[in-house]
Enzyme design. Structure first.
Site: not given
Ligand SMILES: Cc1cc2nc3c(=O)[nH]c(=O)nc-3n(C[C@H](O)[C@H](O)[C@H](O)COP(=O)(O)OP(=O)(O)OC[C@H]3O[C@@H](n4cnc5c(N)ncnc54)[C@H](O)[C@@H]3O)c2cc1C
Ligand SMILES: NC(=O)c1ccc[n+]([C@@H]2O[C@H](COP(=O)([O-])OP(=O)(O)OC[C@H]3O[C@@H](n4cnc5c(N)ncnc54)[C@H](O)[C@@H]3O)[C@@H](O)[C@H]2O)c1
Length: 441
Positions: A33, A39, A428
């Site tokens: 990460e 995290y 209810h």
């Molecule tokens: C403001 C906002 C509100 C949202 N609200 C909701 C909600 O209410 N409900 C819902 O279901 N979804 C919601 N979403 C969408 C949801 O957050 C995402 O779909 C989800 O978090 C995606 O998770 P992921 O598993 O793709 O990876 P992520 O959780 O995005 O993790 C990717 C990780 O990879 C790390 N990373 C990237 N490149 C590298 C690299 N080269 N080397 C090492 N580490 C790296 C990043 O730092 C990050 O921690 C929301 C999104 C936003 C922006």
């Protein structure tokens, strides 16, 4: 070169769950990460959890400082909890990862670099905000993406929001409740397009009643900083804001991943291309979550975990496992006030498919629990197949809609007919009990 059974790049929902599960099963696992502030991934630190914490705190009438303090407390607690959940059994490396070949990943933190390899590699690097191509926006001192806006140190008096999708509408509600004057610029004739039109209209009227301003069919031509504020030039005139949020979508995050050093292929929209087991063009390398171009929800990333975990767990044993082809109905929730949730077909889609269906709508004002809650706003709508009584779709707009939609998913996934919900014994007074009427013939 250090060797692992599994390398996970990114602390997203799929990656962290997979790392912990595979490590618990005795595999040698490393999760990489790039930022300790992430995290637990996007959802925990900058997305779902902090924004809903802000919304709930603002709905309670707390002021900006208290809302932000609650946000920070929740994020910090969950960030630590997520680190502990993985670091107990797997290695966690604070570093940026990039591929140097199909199965070799370089991790680098400052001047330190190391090469790692593994039989299985999972890319779970998420998505990043799209910056709209509006002259002056990227360089404005007052323009923020959804992460930046959560770092404000004081409440903006006037907030302009470019984009009326999930993020735009959620932040509009949060800042409106905090007392900010909010204007949303929508690049079409209405909001929540694709939602049942009568419910989209209702949501629009409630948000306007609450004081949120909308500029429909608007196009922002430029942004210019002037006298401590941002001036947006649009086809509807000039507007001055203390802060501008842009929320026009998020694109798969493949930046700096070194994919050009591999045989991994991309889709036309720049996502990592996978098969139904989420395996990329390189055998043993998988892509999970937002980066693979699927729906951008945390629960989809979690379901991606299920697919990859099943695939890795049966490695060498043959047989079919859970795949994208088995994924069933996907519910959605938009956290406006009241919340809006949807699953399956809308009436227009059912009509477009030539289905023989009936519809039922129920105003929230007719629901006993709504009177208890003193919140009469909203409407439920269901689309039901005439022939076999199957539930084809539902849109719930009202208190607890984001919870209730999951009951309908269970019914739809298991072909439980509308009649079952119409005659089920419910507690209810609850919002769920209204399914007796919503699904009645
Ligand atoms: C403001 C906002 C509100 C949202 N609200 C909701 C909600 O209410 N409900 C819902 O279901 N979804 C919601 N979403 C969408 C949801 O957050 C995402 O779909 C989800 O978090 C995606 O998770 P992921 O598993 O793709 O990876 P992520 O959780 O995005 O993790 C990717 C990780 O990879 C790390 N990373 C990237 N490149 C590298 C690299 N080269 N080397 C090492 N580490 C790296 C990043 O730092 C990050 O921690 C929301 C999104 C936003 C922006
Ligand atoms: N409650 C939730 O589950 C939740 C909450 C927030 C985010 N998310 C996820 O994050 C994703 C990204 O959210 P988002 O709001 O950035 O994207 P979005 O796709 O939900 O909405 C973007 C909106 O911006 C509009 N738009 C595009 N270009 C524009 C421009 N130049 N000017 C004005 N408007 C423009 C689009 O028409 C669209 O309505 C969502 O698609 C969703 O998957 C989910």
């Amino acid at each position: 070169m250090r060797e692992y059974d599994l390398i996970v790049i990114g602390f997203g929902k799929a990656g962290k769950t997979l790392a912990a599960r595979q490590a618990a099963a005795g595999k040698k696992v490393v999760l990489i990460e790039k930022s300790s502030a992430m995290y637990g991934g996007t959802c925990i630190n900058i997305a779902c959890i902090p924004t809903k914490t802000m919304l709930v705190a603002a709905e309670k009438g707390l002021g900006f400082d208290e809302v932000m303090a609650q946000r920070s407390a929740v994020v910090s607690r969950l960030n630590k909890k997520n680190y502990a959940a993985v670091s107990g059994t797997a290695d966690v490396i604070d570093a940026r990862a990039r591929f140097v070949s199909n199965k070799v990943v370089e991790v680098s933190a400052g001047a330190d670099t190391e090469l790692l390899t593994a039989a299985a590699i999972v890319i779970n690097t998420g998505a990043v905000p799209v910056i709209p191509d509006i002259p002056g926006l990227a360089g404005s001192a007052y323009a923020y993406d959804s992460t930046g806006i959560q770092g404000l140190s004081s409440r903006p008096g006037r907030l302009g929001i470019i984009g009326g999708g999930h993020i735009g509408l959620e932040f509009a509600g949060i800042f409106n409740k905090l007392g900010t004057e909010v204007t949303v610029f929508v690049n079409g004739p209405g909001i929540l397009r694709g939602t049942e039109p009568e419910i989209a209209d209702l949501a629009y009227s409630y948000m306007k009643e609450d004081g949120i301003r909308f500029e429909l069919d608007s196009a922002v031509a430029s942004v210019e900083d002037s006298r401590g504020a941002a001036v947006l030039s649009t086809n509807k005139g000039d507007f001055t804001f203390d802060a501008v949020l842009y929320a026009v979508g998020r694109r798969p995050n493949i930046d700096g991943l070194g994919l050009e050093a591999t045989d991994i292929e991309l889709t036309d929209s720049g996502a990592i291309k996978t098969d139904r087991f989420l395996q990329t063009a390189v055998p043993g390398v998988f892509a999970a979550g937002d980066v693979n171009g699927g729906l951008q929800f945390t629960y989809i990333s979690l379901d991606d975990f299920r697919i990859i975990n099943a695939y890795l767990s049966r490695a060498g044993q043959g047989g079919q496992t859970y795949s994208l082809a088995d994924r069933k109905n996907i519910p959605t929730a938009t956290f406006i006030t009241p919340p809006l949730a949807h699953i399956g077909l809308t009436e227009a889609q059912a009509q477009g498919q030539g289905l023989d269906y009936r519809t039922k709508t129920l105003p929230v004002a007719s629901m006993p629990r709504a009177h208890v809650n003193n919140d009469l706003r909203g409407m439920f709508k269901a689309i039901i197949s005439r022939g076999d009584g199957r539930i084809l779709g539902a849109t719930l707009f009202g208190s607890q809609a984001h919870e209730l939609i999951n009951l309908i998913k269970m019914a739809m996934d298991n072909n439980i007919p509308a009649e079952y919900l119409a005659s089920q014994v419910f507690t209810h007074p609850t919002m769920a009990e209204n399914f007796n009427d919503l699904f009645a013939a």
